[in-house]
Scaffold this motif. Sequence first.
Motif, short mmCIF file in Angstrom:
data_model
loop_
_atom_site.label_atom_id
_atom_site.label_comp_id
_atom_site.label_asym_id
_atom_site.label_seq_id
_atom_site.Cartn_x
_atom_site.Cartn_y
_atom_site.Cartn_z
N UNK A 55 49.84 -35.73 90.99
CA UNK A 55 48.63 -36.28 90.38
C UNK A 55 47.39 -35.91 91.19
N UNK A 56 47.49 -36.00 92.51
CA UNK A 56 46.36 -35.65 93.37
C UNK A 56 46.02 -34.17 93.25
N UNK A 57 47.03 -33.31 93.22
CA UNK A 57 46.80 -31.88 93.08
C UNK A 57 46.09 -31.56 91.78
N UNK A 58 46.47 -32.25 90.70
CA UNK A 58 45.82 -32.02 89.41
C UNK A 58 44.35 -32.43 89.45
N UNK A 59 44.07 -33.53 90.12
CA UNK A 59 42.67 -33.98 90.24
C UNK A 59 41.85 -32.97 91.02
N UNK A 60 42.41 -32.46 92.11
CA UNK A 60 41.70 -31.47 92.92
C UNK A 60 41.49 -30.19 92.11
N UNK A 61 42.49 -29.79 91.35
CA UNK A 61 42.38 -28.57 90.56
C UNK A 61 41.33 -28.69 89.47
N UNK A 62 41.04 -29.91 89.04
CA UNK A 62 40.08 -30.13 87.97
C UNK A 62 38.63 -30.21 88.45
N UNK A 63 38.40 -30.29 89.75
CA UNK A 63 37.04 -30.40 90.26
C UNK A 63 36.22 -29.17 89.89
N UNK A 64 34.99 -29.41 89.46
CA UNK A 64 34.08 -28.30 89.17
C UNK A 64 32.94 -28.34 90.16
#
Length: 79
Positions: A55-64
């Motif tokens: 979940x944390x990795x997905x949030x980081x990957x979504x940062x713009x």
Amino acid sequence: MTEKPVAEMSFEEAMGELETLVGQLERGDVPLDESIRLYERGAALKARCEQKLSEAEEKVAKLTLDAEGNPTGTAPLDG
């Protein structure tokens, strides 16, 4: 002692308990039935940690980021 449900644990809670269980199992001073119960709980804790990390990795990957490299929000993660 009542154990907190694994599904309600934060990453830190699950990791802390997992480390405690591993220590108990490594010492080898736990009866067989209790060792099996600890192993099963440990497997559930490991899965919870993996879930929270994902979940944390997905949030980081979504940062713009903006042109200066500052976070501006999130964007959908395209697989």
